[in-house]
Design a protein around this motif. Sequence first.
Motif: not given
Lengths: 278, 291
Positions: B36-37, B53-55, B246-249, B264-269
């Motif tokens: 994610s980084f 942390f750009d992502n 989930a689909m967006n990721i 990174a999205k998956a980690i936020v998720f």
Amino acid sequence: MKRSSKWIFEILLAVIALAFLSPVYIMVVNSFKNRAELYENALALPSTLSFQYYSKAMEKMSYLTAFGNSLFVTVVSVVIVVVLASMTAWMLVRTDNKLSKVIFLILVSTMLIPFQTLMMPLMQVMDWIRSNLHIPMLNTHGGLIYMNVGFHASMAVFLYHGFIKSVPIALEEAATLDGCSKFGVFWRIVFPMLKTITITIAILDVIAIWNDYLLPSLTLSDKGLRTIPLSTFYFFGEFTIVWNLAMAGLTLTIIPVVIFYFFAQKYIIKGIAAGAVK
Amino acid sequence: MSKRKDKAWYALFTVPLLFVFTTVVIIPFVIGIGYSFVKWDGIPANPKVFVGFDNFVQLFQDDRFIASSWNTVQFTVLSLIAVNVFGLLLSLLVTTKLRVSNAARTLFFMPNLIGGLILGYIWQFIFTDAFKLIGQKTGLGSIFFNWLLDPQFALYAMVIVFTWQMAGYTMIIYIAGIQGIPDDMIEAAKVDGANMWQRLTRIIFPLLMPSFTICFFLTLSGAFKMFDVNLSLTKGGPNNSTEMFAMNIFNEIFGYGHYGLGQAKAIVFFLVVAILTLTQVAITKRKEVQM
């Protein structure tokens, strides 16, 4: 309840139950209709009972292959989960030390991780194993089974753990005194006592693994390896949708599930309730 | 028995499972945080560039991600209500001592076994063709039209399919809860003159709190993570209006090849799912009463 009002309730509930299943009705009736008949009235019964769309759908979906693949992957995955998780859970309960507590805590807390968080790095790990250790983890049923076991391990250990805690230890001690090894104690004495929770876990995992689409879609690329959800997906993707053919295909995918449900219904409903309360 | 021998047994029983679990869950989770980084397109030959942390900054500026979050929130709230209202109603219906109760119970649970992908396809046909037909025949064209072409109604369509799938599941759990309530408690309330509604709200619901905890947890996390119904019913359309988290990721990673951003999205998720479900369980648990 008064007699007359009881009858009204009986009928009301029956009507609700039938309405609930109307999507299944719509699917089945339209799998027998030709195009014109389908667009004329999608809700009516078919005028003839022709199975031609079934044989066509069966061929296009490689139904028998997909069915065999799903059956193999599901059965083997569930058997391995049950064997490994019951052994692990038993040891964790009976060896009451810090390590056991930590392992259990890690297993339980990872149940919160959604699959989407793991899917990409998981594919990287499996790809790394394939190219560096030369173990074919991707595009094989073995690899898919391995990953299924990993994903269903924590839930199974969690359920077994809760159950084993309530099993008295006296029998096991007696068997140990009689000179039974740990292996013998577990498989001869403990495992048979875990029958109810084993059925629960097996059912929950059969449902989850049989219906899983995402993991197989990421790991399997060969056509001949596809499971039922995968072949259904490609079946819908490859052609512009011909609905009568599609409905025949969907009916085919549901038949094994209905047969399974018919035989295991009692255990399924009990198992779900027991699994949830834990 | 010697200590060493005990340890060997311990290892023999636990290591196989823990090994598989570690390679499938723990290691991917840890390196997933690492991914994610970085900025990476998924092609092994191309470099993985560390971007800090750009992502994470970028994903909050991603309109489509924000939109999918809002879709997910709407879908989850509506599903949470619909699944549990129906699940509870069905459970109350089938626990009345009627002859059809058992058969009804069996039927109500069945969609859950079928699996989301297949359910989505069945309903795709119902919303596109059967609905149109019902609209034409009954003249209720404003209710029965192709829901999947309208952004808001397509979302409601997903709620319906998800409810159809999950209501029977929660019903089973509510039944177990209802059967756990002692009959004499209900009888006593009847003798004291409590009507049906009072019995429900004063006795049955409070004693069902443990069932609520489980059912809310299951529907909340299930709705939040839902992928296959989304894929087969709407594919996220029309115009991405029903694209869920989930689909967006999935699309970000495997569709556009933005491996770092997608991860990174998956980690936020993960963080959102964890916080949300733990908070919900904490809240409903506090409301549980002891018998």
